[in-house]
Scaffold this motif. Structure first.
Motif, PDB file in Angstrom:
ATOM      1  N   TYR A 119      19.008   8.910  12.372  1.00  0.00           N
ATOM      2  CA  TYR A 119      19.112   7.448  12.422  1.00  0.00           C
ATOM      3  C   TYR A 119      19.081   7.031  13.897  1.00  0.00           C
ATOM      4  O   TYR A 119      19.709   7.674  14.745  1.00  0.00           O
ATOM      5  CB  TYR A 119      20.413   6.992  11.731  1.00  0.00           C
ATOM      6  CG  TYR A 119      20.490   5.498  11.649  1.00  0.00           C
ATOM      7  CD1 TYR A 119      19.519   4.773  10.967  1.00  0.00           C
ATOM      8  CD2 TYR A 119      21.498   4.801  12.281  1.00  0.00           C
ATOM      9  CE1 TYR A 119      19.559   3.396  10.917  1.00  0.00           C
ATOM     10  CE2 TYR A 119      21.554   3.416  12.230  1.00  0.00           C
ATOM     11  CZ  TYR A 119      20.582   2.729  11.549  1.00  0.00           C
ATOM     12  OH  TYR A 119      20.617   1.360  11.502  1.00  0.00           O
ATOM     13  N   TYR A 199      25.450   5.530   2.609  1.00  0.00           N
ATOM     14  CA  TYR A 199      24.769   5.523   1.303  1.00  0.00           C
ATOM     15  C   TYR A 199      25.574   6.257   0.225  1.00  0.00           C
ATOM     16  O   TYR A 199      25.016   6.756  -0.753  1.00  0.00           O
ATOM     17  CB  TYR A 199      23.346   6.096   1.440  1.00  0.00           C
ATOM     18  CG  TYR A 199      22.495   5.261   2.367  1.00  0.00           C
ATOM     19  CD1 TYR A 199      22.038   4.010   1.976  1.00  0.00           C
ATOM     20  CD2 TYR A 199      22.214   5.691   3.657  1.00  0.00           C
ATOM     21  CE1 TYR A 199      21.299   3.215   2.833  1.00  0.00           C
ATOM     22  CE2 TYR A 199      21.471   4.902   4.532  1.00  0.00           C
ATOM     23  CZ  TYR A 199      21.017   3.665   4.108  1.00  0.00           C
ATOM     24  OH  TYR A 199      20.296   2.867   4.958  1.00  0.00           O
ATOM     25  N   LYS A 230      25.669  -1.896   2.020  1.00  0.00           N
ATOM     26  CA  LYS A 230      24.840  -1.065   1.141  1.00  0.00           C
ATOM     27  C   LYS A 230      25.401  -1.035  -0.276  1.00  0.00           C
ATOM     28  O   LYS A 230      24.680  -0.827  -1.238  1.00  0.00           O
ATOM     29  CB  LYS A 230      24.776   0.379   1.661  1.00  0.00           C
ATOM     30  CG  LYS A 230      24.447   0.540   3.127  1.00  0.00           C
ATOM     31  CD  LYS A 230      23.060   0.026   3.475  1.00  0.00           C
ATOM     32  CE  LYS A 230      22.672   0.376   4.898  1.00  0.00           C
ATOM     33  NZ  LYS A 230      23.534  -0.198   5.934  1.00  0.00           N
ATOM     34  N   ARG A 359       8.280   6.169   5.734  1.00  0.00           N
ATOM     35  CA  ARG A 359       9.463   5.845   4.932  1.00  0.00           C
ATOM     36  C   ARG A 359       9.250   4.515   4.226  1.00  0.00           C
ATOM     37  O   ARG A 359       8.888   3.523   4.856  1.00  0.00           O
ATOM     38  CB  ARG A 359      10.699   5.751   5.844  1.00  0.00           C
ATOM     39  CG  ARG A 359      11.998   5.661   5.066  1.00  0.00           C
ATOM     40  CD  ARG A 359      13.173   5.256   5.948  1.00  0.00           C
ATOM     41  NE  ARG A 359      13.214   3.815   6.161  1.00  0.00           N
ATOM     42  CZ  ARG A 359      14.213   3.174   6.750  1.00  0.00           C
ATOM     43  NH1 ARG A 359      15.263   3.844   7.217  1.00  0.00           N
ATOM     44  NH2 ARG A 359      14.180   1.859   6.904  1.00  0.00           N
TER      45      ARG A 359
HETATM   46  N1  GLN Z   1      19.865   0.970   8.213  1.00  0.00           N
HETATM   47  C1  GLN Z   1      18.696   0.167   8.071  1.00  0.00           C
HETATM   48  C2  GLN Z   1      17.455   1.007   7.920  1.00  0.00           C
HETATM   49  O1  GLN Z   1      17.479   2.207   8.112  1.00  0.00           O
HETATM   50  C3  GLN Z   1      18.451  -0.769   9.196  1.00  0.00           C
HETATM   51  C4  GLN Z   1      19.597  -1.305   9.974  1.00  0.00           C
HETATM   52  C5  GLN Z   1      19.104  -2.039  11.163  1.00  0.00           C
HETATM   53  O2  GLN Z   1      18.048  -2.670  11.119  1.00  0.00           O
HETATM   54  N2  GLN Z   1      19.794  -1.911  12.223  1.00  0.00           N
HETATM   55  O3  GLN Z   1      16.432   0.475   7.629  1.00  0.00           O
END
Ligand code: GLN
Length: 381
Positions: A119, A199, A230, A359
Motif C-alpha cells: 500500500y 479489510y 470499509k 487492479r
Molecule cells: N485505500 C484506497 C485504495 O487502495 C484508497 C485510499 C486513498 O485514496 N488514499 O484504493
C-alpha cells in the motif's frame, strides 16, 4: 528553500487516477470506494447525535461507549479481552492509524520490513521518520510471503514488520501457517508488528480472517489498524481505530494528541450505537463476494485473466501476452480511450516492478460493473 523530506514521492496513484477518471468521464474502478449508498440508519444516527448536541470535542482517545463497543466486538469475534480505555484509540481513518503507529516508534536508522506490492503510504511513512525500509517481494503470482527471505532480512536493526491482510492491492490473505512462521521469526526479538486489517470483514471463499487480535502472544508487540469506512461503506468519513498494548498505545497517543487531538464527535456517537448490530458487518463478506463473483463472470468476456484473490475490494487481472505496454501506460490509455479507470500494480512497488497486472475495484453497483466491462469488451486490445 525547502529541503524535501520525501524527494522521490509524487502524488498518490489514487488521487492521480481518480482525477484522470473524472477528466475523461471514465468509470472509476481505480480508487477503492463503493459507489452505492451507505446505510441510512447510520446516517440518521449521526444526525441524531448532532441534534443531541454531540458537537464539541470528545475525549482524546475516543468516545468511551465506542471504545467499549469495539472491545465487545473484538471479544465476540476473536475471544480476546481488551482494556478499552488503555488499548484502543479512535483515529481519522486507517491510513492515519498506520502513520501514527510508525511515527510513534520508528527512530532514525531503524529498519522496517515492508512486503511489496505495498500500500503506497507505508514506505513514505517510514522514510519521513528517518527509518530504513527493507523491501521484500511477495511471491508472484500468489503474493504469499517468503518467510525464508524474512528470516534472512532480520538483524539487530530490524524494528518493525508491516503486514496487511486481506491485502491491498492483491486480495491475498494470511493463512494459519503464516501466523506460525511470523511467530517463529519474531521470537526472541523486540520486533514490533503493524497489522493493517482495514479489510477485516472483506474476506471470501469461507476463509477465516487470521487477525493478529486472535493471538495474545503476538498482540503484545502489535499495532492493529482498522477502518470504519470499509465496513460501513463510508470511506469519505475517514474514521478508523488502532488497537495496541497499553505501552504502545501510550506512545501512539503522544503523537495523536498533537496531530488530530480527537476525532469527529457525531460520527463516533453514531458508530458506538451501530456497532452493536452484528449483522451489518457479518453481511459484508457475502454481499461483496457476490459482487466479486459477478464481476469475474462478466470479465470472462474480456481477454484479461483473473488472478487468485480472497479478500478486499480488489482483484488483479493479468494482461500478459495481450499487450507489451507497461501497466502505467496501459492504465492511462484505458482511462482515455476505453473510459475505465484501474490502478497499475507497479504503483505499489518502489521500483515500479511491472508484472502486467491491473487492479480493479469491484465494490460497485452491478450496473457500474456491467457498464465498465461492456467498455472493456469493446476495447481494441
Ligand atoms: N485505500 C484506497 C485504495 O487502495 C484508497 C485510499 C486513498 O485514496 N488514499 O484504493
Amino acid at each position: 528553500m525547502i529541503t524535501s523530506k520525501l524527494p522521490q514521492v509524487g502524488t498518490t496513484i489514487f488521487t492521480v487516477m481518480s482525477a484522470l477518471a473524472s477528466e475523461y468521464k471514465a468509470i472509476n474502478l481505480g480508487q477503492g470506494f463503493p459507489d452505492y449508498p451507505m446505510n441510512e440508519e447510520l446516517t440518521e444516527l449521526v444526525t441524531k447525535a448532532m441534534k443531541d448536541n454531540y458537537n464539541q470535542y470528545l475525549p482524546m482517545a475516543g468516545y468511551t461507549p465506542l471504545l467499549e463497543a469495539i472491545a465487545a466486538k473484538v471479544e465476540r469475534l476473536y475471544t480476546t479481552k481488551l482494556n478499552a480505555q488503555a488499548e484502543i484509540t479512535i483515529t481519522p481513518g486507517g491510513t492515519y492509524a498506520i502513520y501514527t503507529a510508525i511515527t510513534a516508534v520508528i527512530n532514525s536508522g531503524d529498519e522496517v520490513i515492508v512486503f511489496e506490492p505495498a500500500y503506497d503510504s507505508y514506505i513514505p511513512n517510514v522514510e519521513v521518520n528517518g527509518g530504513k525500509v527493507v523491501r521484500l517481494q511477495l511471491e508472484y503470482p500468489t503474493y504469499s510471503i517468503n518467510w525464508t527471505d524474512v528470516q534472512k532480512a532480520i538483524n539487530p536493526k530490524t524494528k518493525m514488520i508491516i503486514l496487511n491482510s486481506p491485502h491491498n492491492p492483491t486480495g491475498a490473505v494470511l493463512s494459519e501457517t503464516d501466523i506460525e512462521q511470523l511467530r517463529k521469526v519474531v521470537e526472541g526479538t523486540n520486533i514490533i508488528i503493524i497489522s493493517d486489517e482495514v479489510y477485516e470483514h472483506l474476506i471470501y471463499d469461507n476463509l477465516p480472517h487470521y487477525s493478529l487480535l486472535r493471538y495474545p502472544d503476538l498482540l503484545q508487540r502489535t499495532f492493529v489498524c482498522f477502518s470504519f469506512g470499509k465496513v460501513y461503506n463510508c470511506t469519505g468519513w475517514k474514521m478508523g481505530y488502532c488497537i495496541a498494548p497499553a505501552v504502545f498505545t501510550k506512545e501512539f497517543r503522544k503523537v495523536h494528541q498533537f496531530n488530530c487531538f480527537s476525532v469527529n464527535s457525531p460520527m463516533q456517537v453514531a458508530l458506538a450505537e451501530y456497532l452493536h448490530n452484528e449483522n451489518a458487518y457479518l453481511q459484508l463478506a457475502p454481499t461483496l463476494q457476490k459482487k466479486r463473483d459477478y464481476f469475474r463472470s462478466l470479465m470472462a468476456a474480456t481477454p484479461l485473466k483473473v488472478m487468485e484473490s480472497h479478500g478486499s475490494y480488489f482483484e488483479l487481472y493479468s494482461y500478459e501476452g495481450i499487450s507489451q505496454e507497461t501497466e502505467a501506460a496501459l492504465s492511462t490509455r484505458l482511462v482515455k480511450e476505453c473510459g475505465v479507470a484501474t490502478i497499475p500494480v507497479s504503483a505499489f512497488y518502489k521500483d515500479a516492478i511491472d508484472n502486467k497486472a491491473l487492479r480493479f475495484c469491484f465494490a460497485k453497483k452491478e450496473s457500474t460493473l456491467e457498464a465498465a466491462v461492456e467498455r472493456l469488451v469493446k476495447f481494441n486490445w
